[in-house]
Motif scaffolding. Structure first.
Motif, PDB file in Angstrom:
ATOM      1  N   LEU A 141      50.689  -1.555  -1.911  1.00 12.78           N
ATOM      2  CA  LEU A 141      51.292  -2.573  -1.064  1.00 12.78           C
ATOM      3  C   LEU A 141      52.632  -3.010  -1.621  1.00 12.78           C
ATOM      4  CD1 LEU A 141      48.157  -4.771  -0.337  1.00 12.78           C
ATOM      5  CD2 LEU A 141      49.269  -3.178   1.216  1.00 12.78           C
ATOM      6  N   ARG A 142      53.574  -3.243  -0.740  1.00 16.39           N
ATOM      7  CA  ARG A 142      54.877  -3.729  -1.165  1.00 16.39           C
ATOM      8  C   ARG A 142      54.755  -5.139  -1.746  1.00 16.39           C
ATOM      9  NH1 ARG A 142      59.230  -0.878   1.109  1.00 16.39           N
ATOM     10  NH2 ARG A 142      58.627   1.312   1.019  1.00 16.39           N
ATOM     11  N   GLN A 197      53.615  -5.827  -4.690  1.00 19.24           N
ATOM     12  CA  GLN A 197      52.586  -5.879  -5.727  1.00 19.24           C
ATOM     13  C   GLN A 197      53.241  -5.830  -7.103  1.00 19.24           C
ATOM     14  OE1 GLN A 197      49.446  -6.139  -4.810  1.00 19.24           O
ATOM     15  NE2 GLN A 197      48.352  -6.011  -6.729  1.00 19.24           N
ATOM     16  N   ASP A 242      57.383   3.965  -3.873  1.00 19.15           N
ATOM     17  CA  ASP A 242      56.218   3.504  -3.119  1.00 19.15           C
ATOM     18  C   ASP A 242      54.995   3.342  -4.010  1.00 19.15           C
ATOM     19  OD1 ASP A 242      57.831   3.568  -0.925  1.00 19.15           O
ATOM     20  OD2 ASP A 242      57.073   5.484  -0.160  1.00 19.15           O
ATOM     21  N   GLY A 254      55.172   0.030  -5.592  1.00 18.99           N
ATOM     22  CA  GLY A 254      55.192  -1.113  -4.686  1.00 18.99           C
ATOM     23  C   GLY A 254      56.521  -1.823  -4.652  1.00 18.99           C
ATOM     24  N   GLY A 296      49.100  -9.303   0.604  1.00 16.14           N
ATOM     25  CA  GLY A 296      48.344  -8.228  -0.028  1.00 16.14           C
ATOM     26  C   GLY A 296      48.333  -8.267  -1.533  1.00 16.14           C
ATOM     27  N   GLN A 297      49.057  -9.202  -2.142  1.00 17.16           N
ATOM     28  CA  GLN A 297      49.079  -9.264  -3.603  1.00 17.16           C
ATOM     29  C   GLN A 297      47.745  -9.792  -4.118  1.00 17.16           C
ATOM     30  OE1 GLN A 297      52.415 -11.265  -5.223  1.00 17.16           O
ATOM     31  NE2 GLN A 297      51.578 -11.420  -7.270  1.00 17.16           N
ATOM     32  N   THR A 337      51.899 -15.929   2.711  1.00 20.69           N
ATOM     33  CA  THR A 337      50.462 -15.741   2.542  1.00 20.69           C
ATOM     34  C   THR A 337      49.751 -17.083   2.653  1.00 20.69           C
ATOM     35  OG1 THR A 337      50.634 -16.003   0.137  1.00 20.69           O
ATOM     36  CG2 THR A 337      50.789 -13.766   1.021  1.00 20.69           C
TER      37      THR A 337
END
Length: 698
Positions: free
Chosen positions: A52-53, A55, A117, A120, A295-296, A363
């Protein structure tokens, strides 16, 4: 035999499907067969899997890249790959390289994007280029043209990197194996800057070793008082990194947060400049580096300490993200639409500003963080902020914060008793809640809390006398406990002790019930009468429409606190002049007189004016329950209405029923008018007309 670090050789097989020749057509069939064995898709999920970006990586990882790795991800979709192909063509036109060289550069660029990628990240880190096997300079130039390269952070002035001669191709590809006698790298702490790094023998990290190798003398740091390497502005390297991460407020702290060295954390500028310059960037307000990204995942759960941010001036808080600014604008619009008061608007906005400046608005926010922040400083509010975030799906609700207050009170009281008595009382609570061996209708925690309040003084006296278990309680102890009180308090002790020991006997925790066969005589009390001068002008002294409604419902219609708290807005029917009172097992209808009608109508207008968008269904609300759809006003708020009159709410209610009993001798009239039970009605009739009801007592 496989040698790691050496390029793979392309050798022709000795046999090709029974043919002796290796012509063009036969080679084409051989390539097609090899591709069929490898599969139609060249996107191996085990090679550089994307994450996930946003992270954050705990440890920097070096990748062993080769052309074979690139061939296993040839069909993987990569963001920005088509743009890099165009920049590669432009770079080839400027430098005059041919098509074969372009294809090789594109393969190296694909490796760089795959590593991006896998880490992340949004850009390709310049340190990754050291892992690419070929054409590092050309790949760096193309990434710079496409603005996809993040440069490596500069070193401090006293760190000088000695350039080493570029090795030949064969020397650069072949990596000598480590001798078996060399110890493996182990984690350790640097003796100078206290960073955590991995090394085999040396006790200093790479940066401190380079500085010490240049003959830099160690000096005492003015902040942490350690003899640590060369200083800049009187600060060692560890203190400068700690101040750069935690802001200028950490200037006067005597400690340094644990951090990982080699390489230096990305984004920290530790050049020669004042330590407070980090707070003057971006218009005097630095952007927080600790924003939570979608997503972190958290490494471990920990409660945050918000005291530093809560007392930080507004102009020194981290700059809000665009999403946070939009959220605060929605808060101002909702406060204006719902007509919030000035105080709640200011406290809610200040709470969200501090919270979003550190966490961001991308988030959901944990409800525990919101409540911990509100408890650190006065004039910070969590109730309205929690409702505002929950309506937008940005709140992670904590069930522990929504527990029954009576349940928490019971658990605290039981935890204060000795272990044996506390265990027996917990079994009693489970039994009366309907969770024991016998099936029974469960009691509420409100009722259990009242029982514990009566039981606690008795148990404290028994504990002082040496009783450590309810099994040792005798009938004499029960009688002595009841004898310490008279009247209704003594009756309450008898009822509670009988309930406790009967439940423990059913749960088989005691052998016999010491309260069995113990009879307590009934108590006949006369309801008190309040002098007329104390009730005169009570409505004129009402401070608000809320107090006016409460006084009318108690002094005219004889409602108790529980009835008033349970009134809903839907129970009021002003066109028919009716009010429905909901009681367990029955309902009571109040027909509104002129005084009650005016009071209730004025309160509904006041309620709509102050809280037009409140979702609370109760008739009576205040500034705290208006923002919580499930909350009802407390009994203390109702009792506060009668404090200035010098009379309690219960006494005023009993005086109203007693006054009506003086006017009539019919108990059915009291039952229809006030909705009370037959036993209660007869008690008031007996108190008002003792001479006429004496024959009923014979």
């Amino acid at each position: 035999m496989i040698f790691y670090g050496l390029a793979a050789t392309h050798a022709q097989p000795l046999r090709k499907y029974g043919r002796r020749t290796v012509g063009g057509r036969e080679r084409l069939h051989w390539v097609e067969a090899r591709n069929a064995r490898q599969g139609p898709c060249r996107d191996d999920p085990a090679v550089l899997p994307p994450v996930l970006r946003g992270q954050l990586s705990l440890f920097p990882v070096r990748h062993q890249l080769s052309i074979q790795v690139c061939r296993r991800i040839l069909q993987r979709p990569l963001d920005g790959y088509d743009e890099l192909v165009e920049h590669t063509a432009a770079f080839a036109a400027d430098t005059g390289i041919g098509k074969p060289m372009q294809r090789k550069l594109v393969e190296m660029l694909r490796l760089a994007l795959a590593v991006r990628d896998a880490d992340g990240d949004d850009l390709v880190d310049e340190r990754v280029l050291g892992d690419i096997p070929n054409f590092t300079r050309s790949v760096r130039a193309i990434l710079q043209r496409a603005e996809m390269l993040r440069p490596e952070p500069p070193l401090p002035p006293f760190y000088h990197r000695v350039p080493s001669p570029r090795p030949r191709l064969a020397q650069r590809r072949v990596r000598p194996l480590r001798a078996p006698t060399q110890p493996d790298p182990t984690p350790r702490s640097c003796v100078l800057c206290d960073c955590w790094f991995s090394a085999s023998r040396r006790g200093r990290c790479l940066r401190c070793s380079q500085a010490g190798g240049l003959g830099a003398a160690a000096a005492m740091c003015g902040r942490c008082r350690r003899s640590a390497g060369p200083l800049i502005d009187g600060r060692c390297r560890g203190c400068r990194i700690h101040i750069a991460v935690h802001g200028p407020g950490a200037e006067h702290e005597p400690f340094t947060q644990l951090w990982f060295g080699e390489p230096l954390p990305t984004g920290l500028a530790l050049l020669r400049r004042p330590a407070t310059s980090a707070a003057t960037e971006h218009g005097g307000r630095p952007v927080s580096e600790h924003l939570a990204f979608p997503g972190q995942q958290a490494l471990f759960e920990a409660r945050r300490d918000w005291r530093r941010l809560a007392y930080t001036p507004a102009h020194l808080l981290p700059t809000l993200t665009p999403a946070a600014e939009t959220l605060l604008a929605e808060l101002a619009s909702q406060a204006q639409r719902e007509r919030w008061e000035k105080g709640p608007v200011t406290s809610t906005r200040q709470t969200l500003t501090i919270l979003l400046s550190w966490l961001g608005a991308n988030t959901p926010v944990r409800e525990t963080d919101l409540h911990d922040l509100a408890q650190t400083k006065e004039h910070l509010s969590a109730r309205r902020a929690a409702r505002f975030l929950h309506e937008r799906g940005l709140l992670i609700v904590d069930p522990n914060l929504h527990r029954d207050s009576d349940q928490d009170r019971v658990e605290r009281e039981l935890a204060a008793f000795p272990e044996t008595i506390g265990r027996e009382l917990r079994a009693w609570v489970r039994a009366v809640r309907g969770e024991g061996r016998w099936e029974r209708p469960g009691r509420s925690y409100h009722s259990i809390a009242r029982y514990v309040g009566v039981l606690k003084p008795v148990l404290d006296r028994w504990i002082d006398n040496g009783i450590d278990s309810l099994r040792t309680v005798t009938r004499q102890d029960i009688e002595e406990a009841i004898a310490t009180r008279t009247g209704t308090p003594a009756r309450a002790i008898h009822i509670v002790l009988r309930n406790v020991f009967r439940a423990l006997r059913q749960e088989r925790l005691i052998f016999r019930d010491p309260t069995r066969g113990l009879v307590f005589s009934g108590i006949t009390t006369v309801p008190p009468s309040v002098p007329s001068d104390r009730l005169a002008g009570l409505l004129d002294r009402a401070r608000s429409a809320f107090d006016h409604v409460v006084i009318v419902l108690v002094c005219v219609h004889a409602l108790n606190g529980t009835d008033i708290r349970r009134l809903f807005l839907s129970d009021l029917d002003l066109p028919r002049e009716r009010l429905l009172v909901r009681r367990p097992g029955r309902r009571h209808v109040i027909y509104l007189d002129e005084t009650t009608y005016r009071s209730v109508a004025e309160w509904t207008r006041e309620r709509h004016r102050r809280w037009p968008a409140s979702a609370n269904p109760h008739l009576l609300i205040n500034r705290w329950t208006a923002v919580d759809p499930n909350a009802a006003i407390t009994t203390a708020a109702l009792h506060g209405t009668f404090q200035h009159a010098g009379v309690s709410m219960q006494t005023a209610r009993q005086d109203r029923i007693l006054h009506e009993a003086y006017e009539t001798e019919d108990p059915l009239h009291l039952i229809r008018l006030f909705g009370i039970s037959a036993t209660t009605a007869m008690r008031y009739i007996t108190a008002a007309h003792p001479e006429r009801t004496a024959k009923l007592l014979l």
